[in-house]
Design a protein around this motif. Structure first.
Motif, PDB file in Angstrom:
ATOM      1  N   THR A  10       0.900  -1.099   0.077  1.00  0.00           N
ATOM      2  CA  THR A  10      -0.072   0.050  -0.119  1.00  0.00           C
ATOM      3  C   THR A  10       1.157   1.225  -0.037  1.00  0.00           C
ATOM      4  OG1 THR A  10      -0.125   0.078   2.325  1.00  0.00           O
ATOM      5  CG2 THR A  10      -1.777  -1.059   1.331  1.00  0.00           C
ATOM      6  N   HIS A  11       0.263   2.272  -0.086  1.00  0.00           N
ATOM      7  CA  HIS A  11       1.097   3.576   0.070  1.00  0.00           C
ATOM      8  C   HIS A  11       1.645   3.948   1.273  1.00  0.00           C
ATOM      9  CE1 HIS A  11       0.100   5.364  -4.011  1.00  0.00           C
ATOM     10  NE2 HIS A  11      -1.265   5.005  -3.825  1.00  0.00           N
ATOM     11  N   GLU A  12       1.030   3.191   2.206  1.00  0.00           N
ATOM     12  CA  GLU A  12       1.842   3.269   3.593  1.00  0.00           C
ATOM     13  C   GLU A  12       2.814   2.436   3.809  1.00  0.00           C
ATOM     14  OE1 GLU A  12      -1.439   3.057   3.034  1.00  0.00           O
ATOM     15  OE2 GLU A  12      -1.866   5.101   3.509  1.00  0.00           O
ATOM     16  N   ARG A  13       2.740   1.159   3.263  1.00  0.00           N
ATOM     17  CA  ARG A  13       3.764   0.156   3.346  1.00  0.00           C
ATOM     18  C   ARG A  13       3.835  -0.323   1.946  1.00  0.00           C
ATOM     19  NH1 ARG A  13       4.517  -1.361   8.444  1.00  0.00           N
ATOM     20  NH2 ARG A  13       5.108  -3.799   7.769  1.00  0.00           N
ATOM     21  N   ASP A  17       9.418  -1.679  -0.896  1.00  0.00           N
ATOM     22  CA  ASP A  17      10.252  -1.879   0.226  1.00  0.00           C
ATOM     23  C   ASP A  17      11.150  -3.266  -0.156  1.00  0.00           C
ATOM     24  OD1 ASP A  17       9.828   0.375   1.617  1.00  0.00           O
ATOM     25  OD2 ASP A  17       8.426  -0.859   2.821  1.00  0.00           O
ATOM     26  N   ALA A  48       3.968   1.296  -5.597  1.00  0.00           N
ATOM     27  CA  ALA A  48       3.454   0.948  -4.206  1.00  0.00           C
ATOM     28  C   ALA A  48       2.673  -0.331  -3.999  1.00  0.00           C
ATOM     29  CB  ALA A  48       2.921   2.255  -3.635  1.00  0.00           C
ATOM     30  N   ARG A 122      10.340  -4.659   8.410  1.00  0.00           N
ATOM     31  CA  ARG A 122       9.881  -5.492   7.128  1.00  0.00           C
ATOM     32  C   ARG A 122      10.758  -6.667   7.176  1.00  0.00           C
ATOM     33  NH1 ARG A 122       5.347  -4.453   4.684  1.00  0.00           N
ATOM     34  NH2 ARG A 122       5.845  -3.896   2.647  1.00  0.00           N
TER      35      ARG A 122
END
Length: 503
Positions: A10-13, A17, A48, A122
Motif C-alpha cells: 500500500t502507499h503506507e507500506r 520496500d 507502491a 519489514r
C-alpha cells in the motif's frame, strides 16, 4: 535460468520496500559476476501496490566445462552415456539448479542473512510473496516438489510439468516443472528454502561437496529443516549422498529438532522437575518472595565454585542453551573469556538476547562468544581453554554417542579442568510430582545412579589422564544422595608434565 520475486503493498507500506530487503534498487538494472556466468537483477514492475524483482542467470556452458564442473550431467544418474557430448548439450543454462542457488547466495547475500538496516521491521515480518521459476529440474516430479515446499507455510504450491514436446503429447512429461509459490513468509525464509531445495530437486551439484556444506545446510535450514517431514531426503541430496556428511547433518538436525520442540537448547535443558520457576532476567527483576534457592541456581553456584578453585580464566560452556551459566560467568571478572557452544541456533539467539550482546561495551564483548557446534565431533575451535563445563548434557545423548563426546572433549579439546553435572536417578523418588519409573525430562536418554556415574567418570579419567573428584549438588539425602551429581576432572600432574615436555 530465471526467477522472479513479487510482493504487494500500500502507499503506507509500499511494495517497493522489496528493494530495501534485497539491497537492490528498483530503478537500476544491475549485473554481477558469478563463478560460472553473469547474474542480472532488474525490476519489471515497481510501484507502491506491486513490485517484482527478477534474477536472470546467464551460464557460460563452455566455461563450465573448462572449469571441470560440467562432467557430472553426462555420467550421473539418468545422464547421457556420451559424456563428451553431454558436457556441451545439457540443461545447465536453462533449468534452475545449484547454479541458481549459488547465484542467489552471491547476489542476495545480505537478504539471505535477514539483514536490512533501512527496513528492519519489514525484514522481520511475513510479506505477501509470489515466487515464479519457469523451469525447475525436478528429479522426482511434481509430487516431490509439493512434498518439499508444501510443509513450509506456502498457501499455494503450483507445479506444472513441462511436456517433452507439445507436438508429440504421447511422449509425456519431462522431468522439468514450472513452479509458482504464493504465501505470507519472511523474505529470508523464502530465499533460504530456495537455496537448499533447488539443488535438492535437481539431485546434483555443479561443485564438489566439501565438509563446510554441512554448516551451510544448517544455516540455511534454520527454523524449517529440522522438523521437515522430508528432512532425510533433503539432507541426503543436498550433500550429494556423501554418507559421512549426511550422518553428521542428520544427527545435528535431530538435536535441533528436539531443541525446537522444547524451545531451548537440547544440550542444556534444565531438568523439568528441578526448577519449575522461570529463570530469566525479567523474573529476576520481580519482587522476590521467601523461598528455597532453586536447584538450577545451586547447580550454577557449585560449577562456579569449582571453576574458581581451579583458577580457570577461559571457560567453555558446552551445551550453553539459553546462556544462564554464560551470564553468571561474565559477572565474575576472574573469567576473562567465556564461550557458549550449542547445536541449536534458536537457543544461541535467545542467549545473545539474554546477554544483550548488541549493547555490550567493546571490552565486555571481547570476553564472550557464542558458537554453534555439536559436542560429538572434534572441533579445533574448542582447544586451548582452561576449563569446560557439561552441565545437564550427557543424559541427552544416546549411550552409544557418549564415547564420541568423551573423545571430542577429553581427548581432543582437552581443557585442564572439566566439570560435568547430571541427574542422580536415585533421588527421583523424592520428587512427588514425578511418576515412578519416569525420567525427569522426556528427552533424557538415561539417568544414572551414583555408582553408574562414578564408574563412567572413573573410566574417562583413566583413559585420558585426568584425576576426578565428586561433589554433591543440592540436599544430600542420607539414603538416596543429592538430586544432582557433579564430577570435577583435572589433568593429572604427571600428564601435565608430559604435555609440557611434548610442547
Amino acid at each position: 535460468m530465471f526467477l522472479t520475486i513479487s510482493t504487494t503493498g500500500t502507499h503506507e507500506r509500499p511494495a517497493t520496500d522489496l528493494g530495501f530487503l534485497l539491497h537492490k534498487h528498483p530503478d537500476k538494472a544491475q549485473t554481477f559476476s558469478t563463478s560460472h556466468g553473469t547474474a542480472h537483477v532488474l525490476y519489471p514492475e515497481a510501484s507502491a501496490e506491486r513490485c517484482t524483482a527478477a534474477l536472470l542467470l546467464e551460464i557460460d556452458p563452455v566455461a563450465l566445462v573448462r572449469r571441470g564442473k560440467g562432467k557430472g550431467k553426462g555420467k550421473g544418474r539418468g545422464g547421457a552415456p556420451d559424456a563428451a557430448l553431454a558436457q556441451y548439450v545439457n540443461d545447465r543454462p536453462y533449468a534452475a539448479s545449484s547454479l541458481l542457488a549459488v547465484a542467489l547466495s552471491t547476489v542476495f547475500k545480505s537478504a539471505l542473512r535477514g539483514v536490512c538496516a533501512a527496513r528492519p521491521e519489514r525484514a522481520a515480518e511475513p510479506l505477501p510473496l509470489r515466487i515464479e521459476v519457469p523451469a525447475v529440474a525436478a528429479r522426482g516430479g511434481a509430487e516431490l516438489v509439493r512434498a518439499l515446499f508444501g510443509p513450509l507455510g506456502w498457501t499455494t504450491v503450483d507445479v506444472r510439468p513441462v511436456v517433452l514436446d507439445e507436438t508429440f503429447p504421447a511422449w509425456g512429461d519431462s522431468r522439468y516443472v514450472q513452479l509458482v509459490l504464493e504465501g505470507e513468509l519472511r523474505l529470508v525464509d523464502a530465499l533460504r528454502q530456495l537455496y537448499v531445495l533447488l539443488p535438492v530437486l535437481d539431485d546434483a551439484k555443479h561443485y564438489w561437496v566439501a565438509p563446510d556444506e554441512v554448516e551451510k545446510l544448517l544455516r540455511a535450514g534454520d527454523g524449517w529443516l529440522a522438523g521437515h517431514p522430508e528432512r532425510q531426503l533433503i539432507t541426503n541430496r543436498y550433500l550429494n549422498r556423501r554418507w559421512s556428511l549426511t550422518r553428521e547433518a542428520t544427527e545435528r538436525l535431530e538435536l535441533v529438532r528436539l531443541a525446537e520442540a522444547d524451545d531451548i537448547g537440547v544440550e542444556a535443558i534444565d531438568n523439568a522437575v528441578d526448577d519449575p520457576a522461570p529463570d530469566d532476567e525479567e523474573s529476576g527483576k520481580a519482587e522476590k518472595t521467601e523461598k528455597a534457592v532453586s536447584l538450577a541456581d545451586q547447580r550454577r553456584e557449585a560449577i562456579l565454585t569449582a571453576l574458581r578453585a581451579a583458577g580457570a580464566g577461559s571457560v567453555l560452556d558446552l551445551g550453553c542453551g539459553q546462556g544462564q551459566l554464560v551470564q553468571a560467568l561474565l559477572k565474575d571478572v576472574r573469567f576473562s573469556k567465556v564461550v557458549g557452544v550449542d547445536v541449536s541456533v534458536r537457543a544461541l539467539t535467545v542467549a545473545a538476547r539474554r546477554l544483550k550482546t548488541e549493547r555490550m561495551s567493546e571490552r565486555q564483548a571481547e570476553r564472550v562468544a557464542l558458537i554453534q557446534g555439536s559436542l560429538t565431533y572434534t572441533d579445533k575451535r574448542l582447544k586451548g581453554y582452561d576449563a569446560a563445563v557439561l552441565s545437564e548434557v550427557i543424559e541427552h545423548l544416546d549411550l552409544p554417542r557418549l564415547p564420541a563426546l568423551e573423545y571430542a572433549v577429553f581427548g581432543t579439546a582437552r581443557p585442564a579442568t572439566v566439570v560435568v553435572t547430571t541427574p542422580n536417578v536415585e533421588y527421583n523418588v523424592r520428587w512427588e510430582t514425578l511418576p515412578a519409573g519416569h525420567v525427569r525430562h522426556r528427552d533424557h536418554r538415561f539417568e544414572w545412579t551414583r555408582a553408574e556415574f562414578r564408574a563412567w567418570a572413573d573410566a574417562v579419567a583413566a583413559r585420558h589422564g585426568y584425576a576426578v573428584r565428586y561433589v554433591p549438588v543440592g540436599p544430600d539425602d542420607p539414603e538416596v544422595g543429592p538430586p544432582t551429581q557433579m564430577a570435577v576432572f583435572t589433568i593429572a600432574a604427571t600428564d601435565t608434565k608430559k604435555e609440557e615436555k611434548a610442547a
